[in-house]
Scaffold this motif. Structure first.
Motif, short mmCIF file in Angstrom:
data_model
loop_
_atom_site.label_atom_id
_atom_site.label_comp_id
_atom_site.label_asym_id
_atom_site.label_seq_id
_atom_site.Cartn_x
_atom_site.Cartn_y
_atom_site.Cartn_z
N ARG A 121 0.76 -1.23 -0.02
CA ARG A 121 0.10 0.09 -0.07
C ARG A 121 0.80 1.35 0.11
O ARG A 121 2.19 1.27 0.76
N THR B 145 -0.11 5.72 0.55
CA THR B 145 -0.93 6.71 0.79
C THR B 145 -1.69 7.26 -0.60
O THR B 145 -0.77 7.62 -1.53
N ARG B 146 -2.86 7.49 -0.50
CA ARG B 146 -3.57 8.26 -1.78
C ARG B 146 -3.94 9.57 -1.30
O ARG B 146 -4.51 9.64 -0.17
N ARG B 147 -3.83 10.58 -2.19
CA ARG B 147 -4.02 11.90 -1.76
C ARG B 147 -5.20 12.31 -2.86
O ARG B 147 -5.32 11.99 -3.95
N SER C 20 -8.45 5.75 0.62
CA SER C 20 -7.10 6.29 1.43
C SER C 20 -6.11 5.91 1.05
O SER C 20 -4.95 6.46 1.66
N TYR C 21 -5.99 4.90 0.31
CA TYR C 21 -4.75 4.30 -0.07
C TYR C 21 -4.58 3.70 -1.47
O TYR C 21 -5.68 3.34 -1.92
N ARG D 269 6.19 9.31 -2.01
CA ARG D 269 5.93 8.68 -0.78
C ARG D 269 6.16 7.25 -0.94
O ARG D 269 5.99 6.45 -0.07
N GLU E 185 7.40 5.33 2.01
CA GLU E 185 6.40 4.53 3.22
C GLU E 185 6.87 3.37 3.15
O GLU E 185 6.53 2.41 4.03
#
Ligand SMILES: Cc1cc2nc3c(=O)[nH]c(=O)nc-3n(C[C@H](O)[C@H](O)[C@H](O)COP(=O)(O)OP(=O)(O)OC[C@H]3O[C@@H](n4cnc5c(N)ncnc54)[C@H](O)[C@@H]3O)c2cc1C
Length: 376
Positions: A191, A193-195, A220-221, A258, A261
């Motif tokens: 996964r 993060t999704r913005r 959200s991801y 990102r 992460e």
């Protein structure tokens, strides 16, 4: 050992088992479904619900509840190759009632299906019930042995349906072996993060420099599926996490900020891709459907849909005979069981041609020419 009785015992409550359990329960069949896990909460499972499957849910009166689940709609499918986008399919042009793929976490779909089935008193779902053997009566499968939290039990049934996935224990116990086709790749899932500012580009496999990755919007991801060549996993691990981060950043530019992460391979999950198919989907007293009969590649995103269609075909072809067996104890004839494979053979064979990321324009064209799986 406790002995339960049912008309049909379904081993496995994935998409195939849950749909078949629901359809038989609606038809008044005494059905027991065994699921080895305590819940359905497993990440990185197929969640591409195609238009044909939504239509099935609609026919069952479940479409509104299904579309009320958190989901994400995608109407185009294709590739982004070296920066160039190629749409292979656009559902919005096909005049469908539901002209999109709905990405719905598989556990939400399964909860919906078993919740609906549980409204029927003739439906029983046993969680933490792991099938490990078949019960035989002469040469006939007459039930399933399973392990629960409180020990070993059995269900005796007129028909056993193996819907216990690609590593089917029931298939093994029945002595059936699928023909293996080999797969050129495996998948690493993780996964990021999704913005809300991230682009939304449908369901497109991104390819460059021999690497490919699919990114699936989960709200959200992003659920990332990174393809690796078969046997290449250990080498990837040995190289450390940074080359993987670099690859993902190179393939999906907007994720470059990102990829950090990913702290190590513990943040990823390795999934072995298998492609196989049984020559016969039945034995006396036994039917196999879904991945237990034909494991599919994740590439075409059809696995759930084929599993659901197998269940619908089995219910359409067999319910009357199952009701008869429930009333009279008469066994279900082998030729009736064989009809399920006959009905489902073409749709389960066709997607194998699209089972790997295409490496050239010819295979892309072949893939595009592959007919979509037909409904059940
Ligand atoms: C990496 C990966 C990604 C995928 N992505 C997609 C995708 O995006 N879209 C798509 O459509 N398909 C995808 N698939 C394929 C898809 O998940 C399967 O084709 C589909 O789930 C098959 O449904 P099924 O009900 O036949 O089997 P499964 O979904 O495997 O369900 C089997 C069920 O049986 C249970 N079970 C197993 N053994 C036993 C036992 N001994 N006793 C009792 N219960 C048991 C399991 O816990 C499970 O709940 C993917 C597969 C993989 C490996």
């Amino acid at each position: 050992m406790t002995t339960l009785t049912a008309t049909v015992c379904v081993a496995g409550c994935g998409p195939a088992g849950a749909v078949l359990g629901l359809l038989l329960a609606r038809a008044g069949v005494e059905v027991v479904v065994l699921e080895k896990h305590a819940d359905f909460l497993r990440d990185f499972r197929g969640d591409t619900v195609h238009p044909s499957t939504i239509e099935v849910l609609d026919e069952l009166g479940l479409a509104d509840r299904f579309l009320a689940l958190p989901h994400h709609k995608v109407s185009t499918v294709g590739f982004v190759r070296d920066g160039h986008r190629l749409d292979l399919a656009d559902f919005s042009t096909l005049g469908l009632r539901y002209p999109y793929i709905a990405f719905v976490p598989q556990w939400d779909l399964l909860h919906l299906l078993v919740g609906e089935a549980a409204r029927h008193r003739n439906f029983r779902l046993l969680m933490q019930a792991e099938a490990y053997d078949v019960v035989r009566d002469g040469g006939r499968v007459a039930g399933v042995r399973f392990r629960g939290p409180d020990g070993d039990h059995q269900v005796r049934a007129h028909l056993v349906v193996a819907a216990d996935g690609r590593h089917s224990a029931v298939r093994r116990a029945a002595g059936l072996r699928p023909r293996e086709f080999g797969a050129p790749m495996d998948v690493l899932q993780f996964r990021l993060t999704r913005r809300d500012t991230d682009p939304d580009e449908g369901y497109h496999l991104r390819m460059a420099g021999g690497r490919s990755v699919a990114v699936i919007n989960r709200g959200s991801y992003w659920n990332i599926a990174y393809m690796i060549r078969k046997g290449g996993y250990e080498e990837l691990r040995r190289a450390g996490i940074q080359p993987l981060r670099d690859d993902v950043a190179g393939l999906v530019g907007f994720l470059a900020d990102r990829v950090g992460e990913l702290t190590g391979f513990d943040d990823t999950r390795f999934l072995e891709v298998r492609l196989n198919r049984l020559r016969r989907w039945h034995a006396p007293g036994l039917l196999l459907i879904g991945d237990a009969a034909h494991a599919m590649s994740p590439i075409a995103g059809v696995g759930i849909n084929l599993a659901v269609q197998d269940a619908v075909a089995a219910a359409n072809l067999l319910t009357r005979r199952i009701q008869q067996a429930q009333a009279t104890g008469e066994p279900i004839a082998g030729r009736a069981l064989a009809a399920v494979r006959r009905r489902r053979r073409t749709p389960t064979v066709a997607p194998r041609r699209c089972s790997a990321p295409p490496s050239d324009s010819a295979s892309t064209a072949r893939c595009a020419a592959t007919p979509p799986p037909t409904t059940a």
